[in-house]
Every structure is written in C-alpha cells, then in structure tokens.
Design a protein around this motif. Sequence first.
Motif, PDB file in Angstrom:
ATOM      1  N   UNK A   1     -39.438 -56.227  28.634  1.00 33.09           N
ATOM      2  CA  UNK A   1     -39.325 -55.107  29.026  1.00 33.09           C
ATOM      3  C   UNK A   1     -37.807 -54.689  29.065  1.00 33.09           C
ATOM      4  N   UNK A   2     -36.858 -55.418  29.170  1.00 33.62           N
ATOM      5  CA  UNK A   2     -35.630 -55.439  29.315  1.00 33.62           C
ATOM      6  C   UNK A   2     -35.214 -54.943  27.785  1.00 33.62           C
ATOM      7  N   UNK A   3     -35.700 -55.265  26.466  1.00 34.40           N
ATOM      8  CA  UNK A   3     -35.497 -54.887  25.316  1.00 34.40           C
ATOM      9  C   UNK A   3     -35.870 -53.417  25.144  1.00 34.40           C
TER      10      UNK A   3
ATOM     11  N   UNK B   1     -42.261 -64.074  43.265  1.00 35.90           N
ATOM     12  CA  UNK B   1     -41.204 -64.237  43.436  1.00 35.90           C
ATOM     13  C   UNK B   1     -40.185 -64.413  42.093  1.00 35.90           C
ATOM     14  N   UNK B   2     -40.930 -65.093  41.168  1.00 39.41           N
ATOM     15  CA  UNK B   2     -40.205 -64.886  39.720  1.00 39.41           C
ATOM     16  C   UNK B   2     -39.956 -63.523  39.430  1.00 39.41           C
ATOM     17  N   UNK B   3     -40.891 -62.476  39.631  1.00 38.16           N
ATOM     18  CA  UNK B   3     -40.588 -60.903  39.234  1.00 38.16           C
ATOM     19  C   UNK B   3     -39.230 -60.551  39.749  1.00 38.16           C
ATOM     20  N   UNK B   4     -39.198 -60.970  41.121  1.00 37.56           N
ATOM     21  CA  UNK B   4     -38.054 -60.505  41.850  1.00 37.56           C
ATOM     22  C   UNK B   4     -36.645 -61.287  41.243  1.00 37.56           C
TER      23      UNK B   4
ATOM     24  N   UNK C   1     -32.099 -59.385  35.129  1.00 34.82           N
ATOM     25  CA  UNK C   1     -32.162 -58.417  33.884  1.00 34.82           C
ATOM     26  C   UNK C   1     -31.062 -57.130  34.459  1.00 34.82           C
ATOM     27  N   UNK C   2     -30.942 -57.006  35.693  1.00 30.16           N
ATOM     28  CA  UNK C   2     -30.118 -55.879  36.210  1.00 30.16           C
ATOM     29  C   UNK C   2     -28.749 -56.327  35.855  1.00 30.16           C
TER      30      UNK C   2
ATOM     31  N   UNK D   1     -20.455 -52.007  38.736  1.00 30.26           N
ATOM     32  CA  UNK D   1     -20.815 -53.045  39.404  1.00 30.26           C
ATOM     33  C   UNK D   1     -21.849 -53.810  38.714  1.00 30.26           C
ATOM     34  N   UNK D   2     -21.501 -55.038  38.692  1.00 26.75           N
ATOM     35  CA  UNK D   2     -22.179 -56.106  37.824  1.00 26.75           C
ATOM     36  C   UNK D   2     -22.899 -57.053  38.807  1.00 26.75           C
TER      37      UNK D   2
END
Length: 711
Positions: free
Chosen positions: A274-276, A309-312, A318-319, A355-356
């Motif tokens: 999803x990130x790619x 919880x892994x999705x969070x 990824x953010x 902001x990282x």
Amino acid sequence: MSTKQQLVSHSSDMKKNDDNKTYIWIKLHNGQFIPDNNSKTVRGRKRGAPTSYNGNGNGNVDEVWGWSPGYYSLISDTNNTDNAVSSTAISGEDQQDITAIAPQQYEITLLNNSNNQEQTSNTTHIISQQNTNKLLSNGSIVLANSWEEHDFLNRLQTSTDESDDESYNYDEESSDSDEEDTKKSSLHHLIEEEVIDSPPSNLIELTHLHEPSVVHALRYRYAQEGEGESNMANNIYTDTGPILLAVNPFKHDKSGRLYGNDTVDRYRSYGEKGWLKERGGTTASARDEETRIDVDIDEGEEISLPPHVYAVADRTFRTMMTRLHPTTDISSSASSRAAPQSSAQDGKSLQQQVKINQSVLVSGESGAGKTVTTKLLMSYLSKLSEKKSTSNSSQGNDNSSKKEAMSIEKRVLESNPIMESFGNARTIRNDNSSRFGKYIEMKFTSGSSSKSTEEKLSTIAVPGATLVGASIETYLLEKVRLVHQSPGERNYHIFYELFSMKYEDDNSVEGADTDQHMVEKLGLLNYEMEDFRLINTSATYDRRDGVLDSDTFHDMKQAMTIMGFTSTEIHSVFQVTTALLHASNLSFERIGEVECALETDNAHLDYMVDLLGITKEGLNSALCYYEITIGGTGRKGGETHKRVLSMEQCEKGVEALIKATYGSLFNYLVQRINASVAGDIGKDNAGGKMSRARRGTEKEASIGILVSRLV
C-alpha cells in the motif's frame, strides 16, 4: 424547520416493521426502566465488561452496561403510520401542530430472552407523548441501527431460557474447546442464524454512534467466528476511524493465529504494498533515474485487512517513512512553489521542515490490555526494522554489523520483563496491571534501500528505517501500594518472585551463587510470604491467570543479563528489594513517656542494616529523631535542636523510607535500561564512528508510545 416538519422528516428515516415498531435502546437504572424519567438519585452503571442478556424480564444492570434492547409503537393512532416521536425539544409555538399529528400515548417494550411468552407489566410500559419526548431528548432512549433491529427480532425467535453469562472467571478451570462450545451454545442466535446485517469493522459507518450500539457491536463482533475477518480468531479489534478499540479476551494466543509470524508478515506485506502504491512505486534508485514504477494490486486480491494492533503500528511506521523518504514529486512541486526568499532564509529543505516523528496513545482501564498492546506495538515495529537491518547488514562482510543491529531490537523488547516485575501488580481486575505511566520512544534513522519481501515486487528497492535506540520515561508510580494492598490484590511482582528462589535451584546468572545461597544471604530462608507485613495485609499471594512467579522471575533475570547488568548489580537490586521486606517488620519500643527506639533484638533489623550497608545507630537516629537548625547556614553558625518522634510517627517514617527507597530503585532501573537501549545515532551498525557525509545523508525520526493509566 418547524417541529412538525422535523417529526415528519424524522419518521421517514426510521425503519419500522408492519407492526409499527421502532427499535431502540432503553437506558436502565439499577436494572429497571423508569418511565417518568425520575432518575436523578438512581445511578449505578456497572463497571467492567458487558455481559449478555439474561432474559429475566425484569431488566438487568449487566445488559450492555445498563441498556436494554426494545421498541416503541403507537397505540393511540395506529392508522397514521407516518407519525413519530420527536427527538428534539418541543417549542410552545409548535404545540398545536404537534397535537394535530402526534399520538397521545406510546407503548415501550423491553425485549427479553423468553420464547413465546406474553409480555409482563415489567417489560411493557404505556407512557405519554410528553414523557417519551423527554426520554428521547435526554438520551434515555436512542435509536437502534438496522443490523441491531434484525438482531432484536432474531433474539426473540431463536433464544432460549438458558443463562448467557459470559463474564470471565479466573478461578474456573476449563479447556479452550469447552469454552468455545459453551459460547456457541449460548450465542447460537448470533452465529447459526442467517444475519441480514452485521456491525461494520469500522464503527464510524454506523448510522447512530452511541454507547449501547458501540458496546453491542464490540460484543457481537467478538462472538462471531467464521470466514473473512474472523479466521484469525475472535474479532477482538474494531476500528472507529483512526482509533482502534480492543476487547481483552483474557486468553493467550496459543495457536499463533492472532499474533504469529504469519500474521506479522501479512500486515507487513500489505502495508508495504500500500505504501508503494501510494507513492506510485517511486523508490530510492528510481528517484535517481527520474523514473517511476507502477505497483498494482491484483483484482482478486484482498483489498483490506481487518482491524488489528499491527495495522496501527504499520500505519504509524509508514507515515514516518513517508516523511523520511519523501517522493520526488513532493520535493519538486514544493520547491517550485516556494518563494526564493523563503528558500534562502535558513537553508532548511522541505524534508527537514516536515514533521517526521509519530506517536501512538494506548489508553484504557485496568485490565483493558494496555501492557500487552504496548509489547505488541514494540514487537511489530522492531520486526519492521529487523527486516531492513538484516537485509542491509547481510550485504556487507562484517558479521558484527548484523549482530549489533539485531541486539538493539532484542534489548528494546527485553526491557518489558524488568519493568513488569518492578512496576506491575495484581489488582481486582487484572493480574498484571501496570501501576505506573510510561512513554516509550523508539528512534529510527533512514537506512539504505532493501528488496521487497513480496515475490512480485522483489525487483523494487524499498527504502528502509533502522531502529537505533529507545528511551523510557515513567511517571506516577503507585507507591502507596507498597505499604497497603486491598483484599484480593498483591504488591509488586518482584516481592513474590524473590520467594520462588526458595523452591528452585536456578543459576541462570553466570558466575552467581545458587538460588539457595542467595535466599540465605537475603534472609528469606526461615521465612514465608505470610511473615512479612509488606505483602501479607491482603492475604493474597498468587496470580489467577496461571502465570508462575518463578517463570517471570527467570525472564526478568535473563532480561537484566541481556541489558548488561552484571551479577553484582543484579544481586544488589535483590538486596535492596529484600531489605524493604525486612523493613516492614521493624518494631519500636517506648523509652519514657514520649521517646521510642528500634527494638534491637528484632532479627529483621539485623538483615536490613546488613543488606543496605548501614548501621543500627544511624537508622535509629533517622527514624526516631529529627533536628531543627536555627540561624546560620546548615550546621555552621546555627543552633541545632534535636527532637523526638512519637511511635506513630516512627512507624509512618518506616513507610516513607520504604516508598522513597523503592522509588529510587525503580528510577535506577529505568536509567540503566535507557543506557542499554539508547544506542548512538552517531555510530554505524558496526559501532564505529559515522562519517560526517553519512550523518548528513541519514535523517532521524522517532515513534513514541504513551501508555496512559486511567485506573
């Protein structure tokens, strides 16, 4: 809009069956519905997890935290099916319009679990339009969602008189299969029957979002098993926008379906793809060549994963990665829009201005599962970094680089057993409750790219982030627990774990004495837990969740070794902890009318002064006397007066000493853990100094996990 128009509009939104029933949730007060709304002095929402309906017809305080399913219907004007009760206050100017269209009475019925039984006076109430409007206005009656309406109907048709109590009982011993069979039997009306609608995995999709619907949706999702989302076990996770709600099942994931490696890989792979896809397939190497790679998901592939919880954790990672590795499009477009004077002001690039750092808040009541959730978040984030670090280090010839990179992840995770032994305790609700707040910050640096783990994306280089260290901040340690525990609760785990050495000869610490020798040195050989005031006030010495203190003690000692504690330091920590046990048994004797002193023939006094390395005279002076200096600076030029303390004040002084000493010990452990997991972002993975050019190319970021203790 007039009230008349509101009534007509409101009625068009309500789903009714042929009997003119509008399905609702009805607020109960101490298990009873109060039609006249005179409930100012009647309060009593039951705390804890909601249970199923018991079907006794009298209303039950356990029913979804004091709410009962039901419906209301018109009885004064049944031919006018467009009439409905307004959920807003009625103004005086619209009173005539209301009288013209609204019925005068409504029948409110509380649903029960009785099959084919006539409604009794306790479940059916005839109330006026005015009272009904008041109940709707103040929220004592709220509308049910469409899937709940079907559930209410289905409950009446298929339910039995069997008890549906799902409350967890620590003391009840039963196999997992028995629990599942019992659950399926008691909830067959939710599982076996065909359901038209079911609650969504994201509660913001509910038409009406309020307390009874939220709790009912969570209970419903947890009860469901089958294909799709439920194939990983009970649905204990439910989203509400960016918020994840977790229902603590009070079970261990023995099968690994919920938290196993396959599940980790599933969410990691999905997050990576999803990130790619969001970035258009832009990679580190592709940016250099000013090319783009399109990443598509197959049509038949699962487009989303259930809440977890892994999705969070993955979304947070990824953010952070998007900030660490911004796409070429973002950088170029931003630079073209930037004014010349702004770009030259301080020389900061867009990547430095964005902001990282990210953060996750873990909150809930005691027993909600905050400790386990925090460990799962840390574990998943460590594995994401572990994948990158392993891939990067394997490309080099120095094996020490891989060893150092892996040790960071392991040390970060191994901090948990130490913090739990010294900061967690058994409470009424939870056997491993954190009695302090903590903030964990995991530090990352932007690493070199590595190949994707997905087979079809194996040619794509995915930018990496390497975990280089962590830090822990603690606050609000519950020191009062040290000197007082309520019935059914325990003091901190470490006090009970020390006694496990009496029954096991474990020499897990290299170069250390055996546990039996250690017990003798600590002065515990001739005593049991019942002999110490520090832990015998509640008469509770074990855990209900099946976890043995000997196992957690072994894990804690192993974690301390991994953290770099020497055997001498470990023994010193145990000596201070045991000294507090002996300190709780100190006694005083009166000298004269007001003066008192420590009883010198008390064996616990000998052990305490020996373990702490102090003298009896010094301890007696500190506990039984205090000094006042008048004038001057300190003892120079001033007049010092020595005053005596009463026996009650001396006993309070011992409690204060225990609290202060344990608090200092806890802070020392946190500092030692931080020193071990802090890492050094100025060094490379091999431990050598990083070049100035490399430090300039790598960016730093962090993910913070704040654990908020409510109760």
